[in-house]
Design an enzyme around this catalytic site. Structure first.
Site, PDB file in Angstrom:
ATOM      1  N   ASP A 212       0.833  -1.196   0.000  1.00  0.00           N
ATOM      2  CA  ASP A 212       0.000   0.000   0.000  1.00  0.00           C
ATOM      3  C   ASP A 212       0.874   1.254   0.000  1.00  0.00           C
ATOM      4  O   ASP A 212       0.593   2.224  -0.711  1.00  0.00           O
ATOM      5  CB  ASP A 212      -0.926  -0.021   1.215  1.00  0.00           C
ATOM      6  CG  ASP A 212      -1.763   1.230   1.334  1.00  0.00           C
ATOM      7  OD1 ASP A 212      -2.594   1.476   0.448  1.00  0.00           O
ATOM      8  OD2 ASP A 212      -1.585   1.978   2.323  1.00  0.00           O
TER       9      ASP A 212
ATOM     10  N   GLU B 242      -1.950  -5.282  -3.694  1.00  0.00           N
ATOM     11  CA  GLU B 242      -0.960  -4.535  -2.917  1.00  0.00           C
ATOM     12  C   GLU B 242       0.158  -5.449  -2.426  1.00  0.00           C
ATOM     13  O   GLU B 242       1.334  -5.051  -2.398  1.00  0.00           O
ATOM     14  CB  GLU B 242      -1.651  -3.839  -1.741  1.00  0.00           C
ATOM     15  CG  GLU B 242      -2.569  -2.707  -2.168  1.00  0.00           C
ATOM     16  CD  GLU B 242      -3.378  -2.124  -1.035  1.00  0.00           C
ATOM     17  OE1 GLU B 242      -3.921  -1.017  -1.207  1.00  0.00           O
ATOM     18  OE2 GLU B 242      -3.478  -2.769   0.038  1.00  0.00           O
TER      19      GLU B 242
END
Length: 229
Positions: free
Chosen positions: A49, A121
């Site tokens: 992320d 992610e």
């Protein structure tokens, strides 16, 4: 570590040859099937992320040298939100190679937006851990493709655009309501519903309230503009 043919095919689809294939295996392992000898992808998701955010922030600044922070922020949110990550994951068939427990398999885990976004992610982080930031940047820019160009089409954020659309028609401002919060504390996911006094509404999910509000406003505005007339 020897990996299966489907994982080798997936690595080929994303264009990265893993020197440490165990990182790819971990990135695709959901908590529902994890064990002491098989770590899940939550830690990689946390890292990915942040890597994704840095890549996109850098790319946006480089792409438009005159844009203000207020213009860059909604573009950034559109690129890193869970919906976009899940879209990219679907493009590369990530759901097909997710390693899930029986309960998630039975409830359609391979199609769930949250699982796809988290897996995407985690894959970004796996590439970063395997080959460094330049490789992760190249992966993200390759997979996000034209989305980065389209993010610059509109400088105005969706919430402001929706507000102006409503005010121009003499209606009261919209309400933004948090209807759900899921995920661990380090990587929460918020579902926000934007509601109009006239009854129209739209929902969106993202990793922050602000991003979810923007996504919900964008979805509702597209619907309203499509029926306006």
């Amino acid at each position: 570590m020897k990996v299966s043919a489907d994982l080798r095919a997936f690595a080929a689809r994303i264009g990265h040859d893993f020197g440490q294939p165990d990182l790819l295996v971990q990135a695709l392992t959901h908590a529902s099937i994890a064990s002491p000898t098989r770590p899940d992808n939550q830690r990689l998701e946390f890292l990915g992320d942040r890597v994704l955010g840095l890549v996109m922030a850098e790319a946006l600044v480089r792409a438009d040298s005159t844009a203000r922070e207020g213009q860059l922020a909604p573009r950034f949110n559109a690129l890193v939100r869970k919906e976009t990550c899940a879209e990219v994951a679907r493009d590369i068939g990530l759901g097909e190679v997710l390693k899930l427990g029986r309960s998630e398999m039975l409830t359609g885990g391979r199609r769930k937006q949250a699982l796809l976004a988290d897996g995407m992610e985690a894959v970004i982080a796996a590439v970063y851990m395997d080959a460094g930031f330049d490789a992760a940047r190249a992966l993200v820019l390759r997979l996000w493709g034209g989305r980065l160009d389209r993010a610059g089409d509109t400088a105005q954020d969706a919430k402001t655009a929706l507000q102006e659309w409503i005010q121009a028609r003499g209606h009261p401002p919209p309400d933004y309501v948090q209807v759900a919060r899921t995920g661990p504390d380090h990587a929460p996911s918020f579902t926000i519903e934007v509601r109009l006094a006239s009854g129209e509404s739209a929902r969106a999910e993202a990793g922050s309230k602000r991003a979810a509000e923007q996504a919900a406003a964008e979805a509702l505005l597209e619907r309203l503009e499509g029926t306006d007339g």
